[in-house]
Design a protein around this motif. Structure first.
Motif, PDB file in Angstrom:
ATOM      1  N   LYS A   1      14.010   1.469  -6.392  1.00  0.00           N
ATOM      2  CA  LYS A   1      13.944   0.927  -4.645  1.00  0.00           C
ATOM      3  C   LYS A   1      13.959   2.995  -4.176  1.00  0.00           C
ATOM      4  N   LYS A   2      14.741   3.171  -4.592  1.00  0.00           N
ATOM      5  CA  LYS A   2      15.358   4.589  -3.490  1.00  0.00           C
ATOM      6  C   LYS A   2      14.435   5.464  -3.816  1.00  0.00           C
ATOM      7  N   ARG A   3      14.534   5.341  -5.224  1.00  0.00           N
ATOM      8  CA  ARG A   3      13.018   6.739  -5.620  1.00  0.00           C
ATOM      9  C   ARG A   3      11.707   6.219  -4.492  1.00  0.00           C
ATOM     10  N   THR A   4      10.970   5.119  -4.450  1.00  0.00           N
ATOM     11  CA  THR A   4      10.120   5.228  -4.016  1.00  0.00           C
ATOM     12  C   THR A   4      10.296   5.156  -2.689  1.00  0.00           C
ATOM     13  N   ARG A   5      11.369   4.585  -2.414  1.00  0.00           N
ATOM     14  CA  ARG A   5      11.466   4.885  -0.415  1.00  0.00           C
ATOM     15  C   ARG A   5      11.602   6.116  -0.053  1.00  0.00           C
ATOM     16  N   ALA A   6      12.030   7.025  -1.068  1.00  0.00           N
ATOM     17  CA  ALA A   6      11.630   8.711  -0.630  1.00  0.00           C
ATOM     18  C   ALA A   6      11.107   9.291  -0.855  1.00  0.00           C
ATOM     19  N   ALA A   7       9.511   8.417  -1.848  1.00  0.00           N
ATOM     20  CA  ALA A   7       8.759   9.008  -1.559  1.00  0.00           C
ATOM     21  C   ALA A   7       7.841   8.646  -0.703  1.00  0.00           C
ATOM     22  N   ILE A   8       8.068   7.427  -0.714  1.00  0.00           N
ATOM     23  CA  ILE A   8       7.110   6.745   0.435  1.00  0.00           C
ATOM     24  C   ILE A   8       7.426   7.582   1.669  1.00  0.00           C
ATOM     25  N   ALA A   9       8.686   8.071   2.759  1.00  0.00           N
ATOM     26  CA  ALA A   9       9.132   8.792   3.583  1.00  0.00           C
ATOM     27  C   ALA A   9       8.625  10.121   3.459  1.00  0.00           C
ATOM     28  N   GLY A  10       8.335  11.040   2.805  1.00  0.00           N
ATOM     29  CA  GLY A  10       7.883  12.292   1.469  1.00  0.00           C
ATOM     30  C   GLY A  10       6.715  12.366   2.367  1.00  0.00           C
ATOM     31  N   LEU A  11       6.053  11.407   2.398  1.00  0.00           N
ATOM     32  CA  LEU A  11       4.225  10.994   2.056  1.00  0.00           C
ATOM     33  C   LEU A  11       4.258  10.913   3.313  1.00  0.00           C
ATOM     34  N   ALA A  12       5.303   9.997   4.561  1.00  0.00           N
ATOM     35  CA  ALA A  12       5.125  10.100   5.788  1.00  0.00           C
ATOM     36  C   ALA A  12       4.975  11.532   6.455  1.00  0.00           C
ATOM     37  N   GLY A  13       6.014  11.900   5.750  1.00  0.00           N
ATOM     38  CA  GLY A  13       6.149  13.461   6.626  1.00  0.00           C
ATOM     39  C   GLY A  13       4.906  14.296   6.595  1.00  0.00           C
ATOM     40  N   ASN A  14       4.650  14.176   5.540  1.00  0.00           N
ATOM     41  CA  ASN A  14       3.225  15.332   4.666  1.00  0.00           C
ATOM     42  C   ASN A  14       2.116  14.585   5.824  1.00  0.00           C
TER      43      ASN A  14
ATOM     44  N   ALA B   1       0.821  -0.989  -0.361  1.00  0.00           N
ATOM     45  CA  ALA B   1       0.196  -0.043  -0.030  1.00  0.00           C
ATOM     46  C   ALA B   1       1.002   1.263   0.079  1.00  0.00           C
ATOM     47  N   ALA B   2       2.096   1.276   1.117  1.00  0.00           N
ATOM     48  CA  ALA B   2       2.708   2.462   0.766  1.00  0.00           C
ATOM     49  C   ALA B   2       3.637   2.607  -0.607  1.00  0.00           C
ATOM     50  N   GLU B   3       3.610   1.647  -1.349  1.00  0.00           N
ATOM     51  CA  GLU B   3       4.748   1.966  -2.437  1.00  0.00           C
ATOM     52  C   GLU B   3       3.011   2.115  -3.447  1.00  0.00           C
ATOM     53  N   ALA B   4       2.281   1.954  -3.445  1.00  0.00           N
ATOM     54  CA  ALA B   4       1.244   1.948  -4.744  1.00  0.00           C
ATOM     55  C   ALA B   4       0.396   3.490  -4.413  1.00  0.00           C
ATOM     56  N   ASN B   5       0.824   4.278  -2.804  1.00  0.00           N
ATOM     57  CA  ASN B   5      -0.132   5.000  -2.385  1.00  0.00           C
ATOM     58  C   ASN B   5       1.622   6.268  -3.410  1.00  0.00           C
ATOM     59  N   THR B   6       2.270   6.054  -3.163  1.00  0.00           N
ATOM     60  CA  THR B   6       3.769   7.032  -4.169  1.00  0.00           C
ATOM     61  C   THR B   6       3.043   7.530  -5.887  1.00  0.00           C
ATOM     62  N   LEU B   7       2.293   6.743  -6.428  1.00  0.00           N
ATOM     63  CA  LEU B   7       1.496   6.702  -7.706  1.00  0.00           C
ATOM     64  C   LEU B   7       0.951   7.540  -8.242  1.00  0.00           C
ATOM     65  N   ARG B   8       1.580   8.315  -8.651  1.00  0.00           N
ATOM     66  CA  ARG B   8      -0.095   8.864  -9.674  1.00  0.00           C
ATOM     67  C   ARG B   8      -1.013   8.769 -10.199  1.00  0.00           C
ATOM     68  N   GLY B   9      -2.489   8.413  -9.810  1.00  0.00           N
ATOM     69  CA  GLY B   9      -3.556   7.537 -10.065  1.00  0.00           C
ATOM     70  C   GLY B   9      -3.764   7.283  -9.493  1.00  0.00           C
ATOM     71  N   VAL B  10      -3.602   6.810  -8.455  1.00  0.00           N
ATOM     72  CA  VAL B  10      -4.172   5.814  -7.543  1.00  0.00           C
ATOM     73  C   VAL B  10      -5.090   5.927  -6.305  1.00  0.00           C
TER      74      VAL B  10
END
Length: 310
Positions: free
Chosen positions: A269-282, A66-75
């Motif tokens: 994978k690195k980009r996805t982890r960074a995007a997940i961390a950004g969403l978590a921060g928000n 779910a965390a990975e899917a959350n980073t994708l535009r259009g989810v």
């Protein structure tokens, strides 16, 4: 394959392309499968691979946490889960919850299968026979009745149900040792660490192979493999191992050390982890509030409680 671009000469060294992980195409683009650009890119990639390979090409539909899917535009739904993503909404569970995204993938696969009838489609993260049957019927209805539909076996439940899965039509199975090894050993997966031949894994491989008695049954073993795990697969009677493109130098020798795209998977994978961390921060900044709740003893308890979100 996870988005890398192999040469025809490289592909010719192998018996086929044992697993294409479509989610890495989407993760590299940052787009959900329902986006037209994502569909166009997926078609181009699969068509290219099928043209390069003289053997089978096996495609697994989107497998994301779910965390990975959350980073994708259009989810279509943002799902917040506990940290242990192995237990969350993923694989066929996600397909059944959001069948429109699966249909978007299958529309692409229909065109690929029309051009390349040898394409094999694999169900991701199956834990029960009814999940596989549901997936099989969707693929046959939307891709074509003659499309071969297999399954991943990466949960202990799927290992135990292997005979029933084969009887239900899963003649091509890919044993995913990363998740299976983690679940069998009751240990979390460690990013970047190869799968060891842990408790019960060799026995699980033998059990799956013995369950596949049909003449057209094929069992492949995939994951971040090690030589002992590959030897256990051979001893179990597996028909092949699926080696990650990025693992070719580590497992098959220095002659593969200069291949292009060896860092592609790690970069995605690195980009996805960074995007997940950004969403978590928000979420922490926007979604937390002071709340007061009454405990069972009647006393007030003050703490940070996350606001409910869809």
């Amino acid at each position: 394959m996870s988005g890398e671009r192999p040469t025809r000469e490289l592909v010719s060294r192998f018996a086929g392309i044992g697993l294409v992980r479509g989610e890495y195409v989407f993760r590299a683009l940052g787009l959900y499968p329902t986006c037209s650009v994502a569909q166009e890119q997926l078609f181009a990639y699969l068509d290219e691979l099928c043209l390069l390979s003289s053997g089978p090409v096996v495609y697994r539909t989107m497998e994301v946490t779910a965390a990975e899917a959350n980073t994708l535009r259009g989810v279509e739904e943002v799902i917040h889960e506990d940290a242990h993503s192995l237990m969350g909404v993923r694989g066929v569970r996600r397909h059944r919850r959001h069948p429109a995204s699966l249909s978007a993938e299958l529309r692409v696969l229909r065109e690929v299968h029309r051009r390349h009838p040898g394409l094999i489609v694999i169900a991701p993260f199956v834990s029960a026979v009814d999940e596989y049957v549901w997936f099989r019927e969707r693929v046959r209805a939307e891709v074509g009745p003659d499309c071969r539909v297999g399954t991943m076996i990466e949960t202990p439940a799927a290992v135990l149900e292997a005979g029933e899965l084969v009887a239900a039509g899963a003649r091509h199975v890919v044993v995913g040792t990363n998740d299976l090894g983690s679940l069998l050993a009751a240990r979390p997966r460690v990013p970047g660490v190869s799968t060891e031949l842990g408790p019960g894994l060799a026995r699980a491989l033998r059990h799956v192979r013995e369950a596949g008695g049909a003449d057209d049954f094929r069992m492949h073993v995939a994951g971040y493999l090690t030589p002992p795990l590959m030897e256990a697969a051979r001893q179990a009677g597996a028909h092949g191992c699926v080696v990650h493109y990025s693992d070719l130098p580590r497992l098959l020798g220095e002659e593969y050390a200069d291949l292009p795209y060896l860092d592609h998977l790690a970069e995605v994978k690195k980009r996805t982890r960074a995007a997940i961390a950004g969403l978590a921060g928000n979420n922490r900044a926007e979604g937390w509030r002071e709340d007061v709740r009454v405990g069972r003893t009647g006393g007030a308890r003050i703490g940070h409680v996350p606001v409910d979100r869809p």
